[in-house]
Design a protein around this motif. Structure first.
Motif, PDB file in Angstrom:
ATOM      1  N   ARG A  16      -3.560   7.427  -9.476  1.00 53.89           N
ATOM      2  CA  ARG A  16      -3.417   6.025  -9.091  1.00 53.89           C
ATOM      3  C   ARG A  16      -4.733   5.258  -9.126  1.00 53.89           C
ATOM      4  O   ARG A  16      -4.786   4.123  -9.576  1.00 53.89           O
ATOM      5  CB  ARG A  16      -2.806   5.926  -7.701  1.00 53.89           C
ATOM      6  CG  ARG A  16      -2.017   4.672  -7.543  1.00 53.89           C
ATOM      7  CD  ARG A  16      -1.135   4.788  -6.353  1.00 53.89           C
ATOM      8  NE  ARG A  16       0.214   4.484  -6.752  1.00 53.89           N
ATOM      9  CZ  ARG A  16       1.038   3.811  -6.016  1.00 53.89           C
ATOM     10  NH1 ARG A  16       0.700   3.413  -4.833  1.00 53.89           N
ATOM     11  NH2 ARG A  16       2.241   3.555  -6.449  1.00 53.89           N
ATOM     12  N   VAL A  20      -4.312   3.056 -12.366  1.00 49.46           N
ATOM     13  CA  VAL A  20      -3.622   1.853 -11.895  1.00 49.46           C
ATOM     14  C   VAL A  20      -4.628   0.836 -11.369  1.00 49.46           C
ATOM     15  O   VAL A  20      -4.685  -0.296 -11.833  1.00 49.46           O
ATOM     16  CB  VAL A  20      -2.574   2.205 -10.822  1.00 49.46           C
ATOM     17  CG1 VAL A  20      -1.907   0.956 -10.294  1.00 49.46           C
ATOM     18  CG2 VAL A  20      -1.528   3.154 -11.390  1.00 49.46           C
ATOM     19  N   LEU A  21      -5.429   1.233 -10.396  1.00 55.41           N
ATOM     20  CA  LEU A  21      -6.337   0.279  -9.759  1.00 55.41           C
ATOM     21  C   LEU A  21      -7.522  -0.100 -10.638  1.00 55.41           C
ATOM     22  O   LEU A  21      -7.974  -1.242 -10.605  1.00 55.41           O
ATOM     23  CB  LEU A  21      -6.827   0.839  -8.426  1.00 55.41           C
ATOM     24  CG  LEU A  21      -5.736   1.065  -7.379  1.00 55.41           C
ATOM     25  CD1 LEU A  21      -6.324   1.693  -6.136  1.00 55.41           C
ATOM     26  CD2 LEU A  21      -5.049  -0.235  -7.040  1.00 55.41           C
ATOM     27  N   GLY A  23      -7.597   0.170 -14.028  1.00 56.61           N
ATOM     28  CA  GLY A  23      -7.189  -0.268 -15.362  1.00 56.61           C
ATOM     29  C   GLY A  23      -7.359   0.771 -16.455  1.00 56.61           C
ATOM     30  O   GLY A  23      -7.376   0.423 -17.639  1.00 56.61           O
ATOM     31  N   VAL A  57      -2.401  -5.280 -17.203  1.00 59.51           N
ATOM     32  CA  VAL A  57      -2.926  -4.972 -15.868  1.00 59.51           C
ATOM     33  C   VAL A  57      -2.006  -5.561 -14.805  1.00 59.51           C
ATOM     34  O   VAL A  57      -1.692  -4.904 -13.802  1.00 59.51           O
ATOM     35  CB  VAL A  57      -4.367  -5.498 -15.718  1.00 59.51           C
ATOM     36  CG1 VAL A  57      -4.818  -5.462 -14.272  1.00 59.51           C
ATOM     37  CG2 VAL A  57      -5.309  -4.683 -16.580  1.00 59.51           C
ATOM     38  N   THR A  58      -1.537  -6.786 -15.028  1.00 55.68           N
ATOM     39  CA  THR A  58      -0.619  -7.414 -14.071  1.00 55.68           C
ATOM     40  C   THR A  58       0.684  -6.628 -13.980  1.00 55.68           C
ATOM     41  O   THR A  58       1.204  -6.418 -12.882  1.00 55.68           O
ATOM     42  CB  THR A  58      -0.336  -8.870 -14.493  1.00 55.68           C
ATOM     43  OG1 THR A  58      -1.574  -9.575 -14.582  1.00 55.68           O
ATOM     44  CG2 THR A  58       0.582  -9.553 -13.513  1.00 55.68           C
ATOM     45  N   MET A  60       1.071  -3.453 -14.501  1.00 60.18           N
ATOM     46  CA  MET A  60       0.807  -2.200 -13.785  1.00 60.18           C
ATOM     47  C   MET A  60       0.705  -2.449 -12.281  1.00 60.18           C
ATOM     48  O   MET A  60       1.190  -1.659 -11.482  1.00 60.18           O
ATOM     49  CB  MET A  60      -0.471  -1.553 -14.311  1.00 60.18           C
ATOM     50  CG  MET A  60      -0.690  -0.173 -13.772  1.00 60.18           C
ATOM     51  SD  MET A  60       0.615   1.018 -14.143  1.00 60.18           S
ATOM     52  CE  MET A  60       0.261   1.409 -15.826  1.00 60.18           C
ATOM     53  N   TYR A  61       0.078  -3.552 -11.881  1.00 62.57           N
ATOM     54  CA  TYR A  61       0.007  -3.878 -10.455  1.00 62.57           C
ATOM     55  C   TYR A  61       1.397  -4.166  -9.889  1.00 62.57           C
ATOM     56  O   TYR A  61       1.704  -3.776  -8.765  1.00 62.57           O
ATOM     57  CB  TYR A  61      -0.903  -5.073 -10.204  1.00 62.57           C
ATOM     58  CG  TYR A  61      -2.376  -4.740 -10.266  1.00 62.57           C
ATOM     59  CD1 TYR A  61      -2.858  -3.496  -9.889  1.00 62.57           C
ATOM     60  CD2 TYR A  61      -3.292  -5.675 -10.699  1.00 62.57           C
ATOM     61  CE1 TYR A  61      -4.194  -3.194  -9.950  1.00 62.57           C
ATOM     62  CE2 TYR A  61      -4.640  -5.386 -10.757  1.00 62.57           C
ATOM     63  CZ  TYR A  61      -5.087  -4.138 -10.382  1.00 62.57           C
ATOM     64  OH  TYR A  61      -6.415  -3.839 -10.430  1.00 62.57           O
ATOM     65  N   ALA A  64       2.961  -0.928  -9.321  1.00 61.98           N
ATOM     66  CA  ALA A  64       2.374  -0.294  -8.139  1.00 61.98           C
ATOM     67  C   ALA A  64       2.968  -0.884  -6.868  1.00 61.98           C
ATOM     68  O   ALA A  64       3.195  -0.163  -5.894  1.00 61.98           O
ATOM     69  CB  ALA A  64       0.859  -0.468  -8.151  1.00 61.98           C
ATOM     70  N   LEU A  65       3.220  -2.180  -6.856  1.00 63.71           N
ATOM     71  CA  LEU A  65       3.847  -2.796  -5.689  1.00 63.71           C
ATOM     72  C   LEU A  65       5.300  -2.360  -5.543  1.00 63.71           C
ATOM     73  O   LEU A  65       5.788  -2.152  -4.435  1.00 63.71           O
ATOM     74  CB  LEU A  65       3.780  -4.320  -5.793  1.00 63.71           C
ATOM     75  CG  LEU A  65       2.412  -4.946  -5.601  1.00 63.71           C
ATOM     76  CD1 LEU A  65       2.485  -6.438  -5.902  1.00 63.71           C
ATOM     77  CD2 LEU A  65       1.912  -4.708  -4.203  1.00 63.71           C
ATOM     78  N   ASN A  68       5.636   1.713  -4.270  1.00 62.25           N
ATOM     79  CA  ASN A  68       4.590   1.987  -3.306  1.00 62.25           C
ATOM     80  C   ASN A  68       5.106   2.792  -2.113  1.00 62.25           C
ATOM     81  O   ASN A  68       4.391   2.985  -1.148  1.00 62.25           O
ATOM     82  CB  ASN A  68       3.966   0.674  -2.815  1.00 62.25           C
ATOM     83  CG  ASN A  68       2.662   0.895  -2.119  1.00 62.25           C
ATOM     84  OD1 ASN A  68       1.921   1.796  -2.452  1.00 62.25           O
ATOM     85  ND2 ASN A  68       2.387   0.078  -1.124  1.00 62.25           N
TER      86      ASN A  68
END
Length: 87
Positions: A16, A20-21, A23, A57-58, A60-61, A64-65, A68
């Motif tokens: 992660r 994820v964080l 990139g 990237v957006t 993937m975020y 992640a949300l 979670n």
């Protein structure tokens, strides 16, 4: 089987943080997109590539949300701290 693998990898901090964080997924997601753009004769310049990277990237975020909930680890026999469940 695929769901178990996804849960095991996705909720692992060693995956992660860099992918994820930070990139790191761009190393694996951006080149195929650029290759496909080249196949269809789409000419991309620096700003276009940056926009595509920002969208990845957006995305993937957002994933992640969405994913979670660390309690999903219980589906594969681990608790939220990745320790085996006690029965």
């Amino acid at each position: 089987m695929l769901k178990r693998a996804f849960i095991w990898v996705w909720y692992h901090d060693n995956f992660r943080f860099p992918f994820v964080l930070m990139g790191g997924h761009l190393l694996f997601t951006l080149p195929p997109i650029l290759f496909l753009a080249k196949l269809v004769n789409l000419e991309l310049h620096g700003e276009d590539i940056r926009t595509i990277a920002l969208m990845l990237v957006t995305l993937m975020y957002l994933l992640a949300l969405t994913y979670n909930d660390y309690s999903n680890l219980r589906r594969i026999g681990l608790d939220e701290h990745r320790s085996p469940l006690k029965h």
